[in-house]
Design an enzyme around this catalytic site. Structure first.
Site, short mmCIF file in Angstrom:
data_model
loop_
_atom_site.label_atom_id
_atom_site.label_comp_id
_atom_site.label_asym_id
_atom_site.label_seq_id
_atom_site.Cartn_x
_atom_site.Cartn_y
_atom_site.Cartn_z
N LYS A 187 0.84 -1.20 0.00
CA LYS A 187 0.00 0.00 0.00
C LYS A 187 0.88 1.26 0.00
O LYS A 187 2.09 1.17 -0.10
CB LYS A 187 -0.95 -0.04 1.19
CG LYS A 187 -1.72 -1.37 1.33
CD LYS A 187 -2.58 -1.68 0.11
CE LYS A 187 -3.00 -3.14 0.02
NZ LYS A 187 -4.04 -3.56 0.89
C1 LIG Z 1 -4.81 -4.86 1.20
C2 LIG Z 1 -6.25 -4.74 1.37
C3 LIG Z 1 -6.88 -5.15 2.55
C4 LIG Z 1 -6.17 -5.88 3.64
O1 LIG Z 1 -5.18 -5.12 4.27
P1 LIG Z 1 -4.24 -5.79 5.37
O2 LIG Z 1 -3.63 -4.63 6.08
O3 LIG Z 1 -3.24 -6.62 4.63
O4 LIG Z 1 -5.09 -6.61 6.27
C5 LIG Z 1 -8.24 -4.94 2.67
N1 LIG Z 1 -8.96 -4.36 1.68
C6 LIG Z 1 -8.38 -3.96 0.53
C7 LIG Z 1 -9.23 -3.30 -0.51
C8 LIG Z 1 -7.02 -4.14 0.32
O5 LIG Z 1 -6.47 -3.77 -0.83
#
Ligand SMILES: *Cc1c(COP(=O)(O)O)cnc(C)c1O
Length: 384
Positions: A187
């Site tokens: 992210k």
């Molecule tokens: C990456 C992601 C998640 C999960 O995030 P984590 O921090 O890895 O639990 C949830 N929703 C979306 C849309 C994502 O892209």
């Protein structure tokens, strides 16, 4: 051609450096490494940046989604409408509280659910929807709130990919009752693993704050602050969804770089767009009319006018040492959901996008030369 000599290009690479190292060192030397003052400081800074009422730091975005549903009172017998076109955590979260995820289709231009696609999926038992800023593209919140608010349906914004994107002139998530964020290295901001829940409802924030720490009436940090600690009480069954001060220290540094990171990503997305314009059958995701994207996932759609299909283009890129990635997944096609009742609405756009899209390498340290190499492979493969 010697692919061994060219550097391998990945879709994402976190931008971490000496400032993060210094911040972690300071926490280690302080002797307090678990949830404490750095987590509190990160929460305050995050809430301010995102124009949110309250921010509650947690272990990741998946646990933030779980807590969001718990504080919104969602449980067995309830339906939660979600896009299938999302990382699987979005559809898993409702199952954690015993609710049923019901899949809605998305819009072809943005990859996001709309008031229209949600309306088509609503059931009499729908008590919440989870809408996603997919790949960083801001979801059009206004019409969705106008659809859901009068029906008492809680709108949860999964802004896992959305830090630094804007909707209607404000940060995404700012207009939602509940929003959830991810700090996974894939992210925009990273703390290794980590997440945040933001909310405009102070009671929900207070409950989420307790639930992430076993619903203890006295936090571990407060207990530590007094020699004779007050007796704690456990009001309901909670979880251990805490973030550590080590992570929060990194998060504070990362948050300070957010504007710079997003500016560079947007410039690089524009450069890709320029280099790939006019290639028949190639369409890059773009800003919608109502906001700006951080281009967390800069995806392109490979339409039939392009001579190769998506799989063949991925291979052509791989031959040049470029590890592009298939686009966003479709949860309804996964074995985990294949045998479940998830509403059964047709999802033609979800299937089109998940079959035809790929995600381009885009990260802060990407050089102009590397970007041009990627674009050249796509252009030349299209002329073969
Ligand atoms: C990456 C992601 C998640 C999960 O995030 P984590 O921090 O890895 O639990 C949830 N929703 C979306 C849309 C994502 O892209």
């Amino acid at each position: 051609m010697s692919t061994a000599q060219v550097t391998r290009l990945n879709v994402m690479k976190p931008w971490l450096g000496a400032d993060e190292v210094a911040a972690v060192t300071e926490v280690i030397e302080s002797g307090w490494v678990a949830q404490g003052p750095k987590v509190a400081a990160f929460e305050r800074a995050f809430a301010e940046t995102m124009q949110a009422g309250d921010a509650v730091a947690v272990s990741n975005c998946t646990t933030a989604l779980h807590l969001a549903l718990v504080v919104a009172g969602i449980g067995p017998g309830d339906d939660v409408v979600v896009p299938s076109f999302s990382f699987i955590a979005t559809s898993n979260a409702p199952t954690y509280v015993g609710a049923r995820p019901v899949f809605a289709d998305v819009d072809a231009a943005t990859g996001n659910v709309t008031a229209g696609t949600l309306a088509a999926a609503l059931t009499p038992a729908t008590r919440a929807v989870i809408i996603v800023d997919q790949g960083g593209v801001p979801v059009e919140l206004g019409p969705i709130r106008a659809l859901c608010d009068p029906k008492g349906i809680v709108v949860i914004e999964d802004a896992a990919c959305g830090a630094g994107s804007s909707y209607d002139g404000r940060p995404v998530g700012a207009g939602a009752e509940l929003a959830t964020w991810s700090f996974h290295p894939r992210k925009i901001l990273t703390t290794g693993e980590g997440g945040m829940l933001t909310t405009s409802n102070p009671e929900w924030a207070a409950r989420a704050r307790r639930l992430r720490e076993h619903s203890m009436s006295v936090s571990a940090a407060d207990r530590h602050a007094s020699l004779v600690s007050p007796a704690e009480e456990y009001g309901e069954i909670g979880f251990n969804y805490r973030m550590t001060d080590l992570q929060a220290a990194v998060g504070l540094v990362q948050l300070g770089k957010l504007a710079e990171v997003v500016e560079r990503r947007r410039a690089n997305a524009a450069r890709y767009r320029e280099l790939l314009s006019g290639v028949p059958g190639i369409r890059l995701v773009d800003d919608p009319a109502w906001g700006t994207s951080n281009f967390q996932s800069l995806w392109l759609e490979v339409a039939p006018e392009y001579p190769l299909d998506r799989e063949a283009l991925l291979l052509a890129l791989a031959e040049a040492g470029i590890s592009a990635r298939r686009g966003i997944m479709a949860a309804h096609r996964q074995p985990a959901y294949a045998d479940r009742d998830t509403g059964g609405a047709p999802l033609p756009i979800t299937e089109q996008l998940t079959d035809r899209t790929l995600i381009l390498p885009l990260f802060h340290q990407l050089t102009g030369e590397e970007l041009e190499r990627v674009a050249r492979v796509i252009r030349e493969a299209g002329e073969r």
